[in-house]
Design a protein around this motif. Structure first.
Motif, PDB file in Angstrom:
ATOM      1  N   THR A  42       0.811  -1.214   0.000  1.00 14.45           N
ATOM      2  CA  THR A  42       0.000   0.000   0.000  1.00 14.45           C
ATOM      3  C   THR A  42       0.846   1.267   0.000  1.00 14.45           C
ATOM      4  O   THR A  42       0.532   2.224  -0.702  1.00 14.45           O
ATOM      5  CB  THR A  42      -0.944  -0.004   1.219  1.00 14.45           C
ATOM      6  N   PHE A  43       1.910   1.284   0.796  1.00 17.47           N
ATOM      7  CA  PHE A  43       2.754   2.478   0.903  1.00 17.47           C
ATOM      8  C   PHE A  43       4.031   2.378   0.074  1.00 17.47           C
ATOM      9  O   PHE A  43       4.866   3.277   0.135  1.00 17.47           O
ATOM     10  CB  PHE A  43       3.105   2.752   2.370  1.00 17.47           C
ATOM     11  N   TRP A  45       6.539   0.520   0.601  1.00 17.81           N
ATOM     12  CA  TRP A  45       7.658   0.514   1.545  1.00 17.81           C
ATOM     13  C   TRP A  45       8.524  -0.713   1.343  1.00 17.81           C
ATOM     14  O   TRP A  45       8.034  -1.801   1.038  1.00 17.81           O
ATOM     15  CB  TRP A  45       7.157   0.514   2.988  1.00 17.81           C
ATOM     16  N   GLN A  69      -5.363   2.515   3.145  1.00 18.67           N
ATOM     17  CA  GLN A  69      -5.442   2.747   1.708  1.00 18.67           C
ATOM     18  C   GLN A  69      -5.746   4.215   1.406  1.00 18.67           C
ATOM     19  O   GLN A  69      -5.120   4.825   0.550  1.00 18.67           O
ATOM     20  CB  GLN A  69      -6.516   1.855   1.072  1.00 18.67           C
ATOM     21  N   ARG A  71      -5.152   6.797   3.318  1.00 23.98           N
ATOM     22  CA  ARG A  71      -3.979   7.608   3.679  1.00 23.98           C
ATOM     23  C   ARG A  71      -2.897   7.489   2.607  1.00 23.98           C
ATOM     24  O   ARG A  71      -2.295   8.475   2.218  1.00 23.98           O
ATOM     25  CB  ARG A  71      -3.393   7.185   5.029  1.00 23.98           C
ATOM     26  N   SER A  72      -2.667   6.293   2.139  1.00 24.70           N
ATOM     27  CA  SER A  72      -1.655   6.076   1.109  1.00 24.70           C
ATOM     28  C   SER A  72      -1.999   6.856  -0.157  1.00 24.70           C
ATOM     29  O   SER A  72      -1.141   7.539  -0.727  1.00 24.70           O
ATOM     30  CB  SER A  72      -1.549   4.583   0.784  1.00 24.70           C
ATOM     31  N   GLU A  73      -3.235   6.752  -0.612  1.00 20.70           N
ATOM     32  CA  GLU A  73      -3.662   7.471  -1.816  1.00 20.70           C
ATOM     33  C   GLU A  73      -3.491   8.975  -1.645  1.00 20.70           C
ATOM     34  O   GLU A  73      -3.022   9.663  -2.549  1.00 20.70           O
ATOM     35  CB  GLU A  73      -5.110   7.127  -2.155  1.00 20.70           C
ATOM     36  N   ILE A  76       0.619   9.783  -1.087  1.00 21.74           N
ATOM     37  CA  ILE A  76       1.491   9.453  -2.217  1.00 21.74           C
ATOM     38  C   ILE A  76       0.950  10.016  -3.526  1.00 21.74           C
ATOM     39  O   ILE A  76       1.653  10.713  -4.255  1.00 21.74           O
ATOM     40  CB  ILE A  76       1.724   7.928  -2.309  1.00 21.74           C
ATOM     41  N   PRO A  83       7.380   7.507  -0.252  1.00 22.81           N
ATOM     42  CA  PRO A  83       7.092   6.478   0.755  1.00 22.81           C
ATOM     43  C   PRO A  83       8.029   6.531   1.968  1.00 22.81           C
ATOM     44  O   PRO A  83       7.576   6.401   3.102  1.00 22.81           O
ATOM     45  CB  PRO A  83       7.252   5.166  -0.022  1.00 22.81           C
TER      46      PRO A  83
END
Length: 168
Positions: A42-43, A45, A69, A71-73, A76, A83
């Motif tokens: 997701t991140f 990483w 998800q 937060r990642s969207e 990023i 990341p």
């Protein structure tokens, strides 16, 4: 549980150890592995970044996939953060999207687009800043140049997106 917590990279004597124990208390090894894999995917990483993230914020294992998800969207795809930047500044993941992250990002973007920022500000600093400091530094100085900014910011904090904050 102790071995699982230590396996996350949280040493027994650290202040985070109690949180690490709470994070793994009701999770099987398989669920922990699945969540670690989900965080990596997701991140975007690396193994090292996941280890850094979990050693600083073991409660990430308790966050829902949907929340992670979103937060990642946001971080990023929308804000454009790297990341590794997120992995080393995890406190921002727990800030509210509606009441803090999105409104502040929109204000900064608006100010940049309109040439009203005097420098590039660090998002971690912006997101972490107390509300009254944020308003004093980024809303108040632009009352004349952007008279609607305070109202738009307040509306965005309530979940609305004013037309001034719609960027194409």
């Amino acid at each position: 549980m102790v071995r699982c917590a230590e396996g996350l990279g949280v040493p027994r004597g650290s202040g985070m150890f109690r949180q690490a124990l709470q994070a793994v208390a009701f999770l099987s090894k398989e669920k922990i592995t699945a969540k670690v894999d989900y965080l990596k995917k997701t991140f975007s990483w690396s193994d090292a970044e996941v280890r850094v993230a979990l050693s600083r914020a073991p409660m990430l294992l308790q966050r829902s996939k949907d929340r992670l998800q979103r937060r990642s969207e946001f971080f990023i795809s929308e804000v454009g953060l790297e990341p590794s930047y997120i992995a080393h500044r995890l406190v921002i993941i727990d800030f509210g999207m509606v009441g803090r992250l999105r409104p502040r990002y929109y204000v900064l973007k608006f100010l940049k687009v309109n040439g009203l920022l005097d420098r590039n500000w660090d998002y971690y600093y912006i997101f972490k800043m107390r509300e009254e400091v944020f308003v004093k530094k980024f809303i108040c100085p632009h009352k004349e140049a952007a008279p609607h900014l305070a109202e738009d910011y307040a509306a965005t904090c309530k979940g609305e997106v004013p037309t001034n904050f719609i960027f194409t």
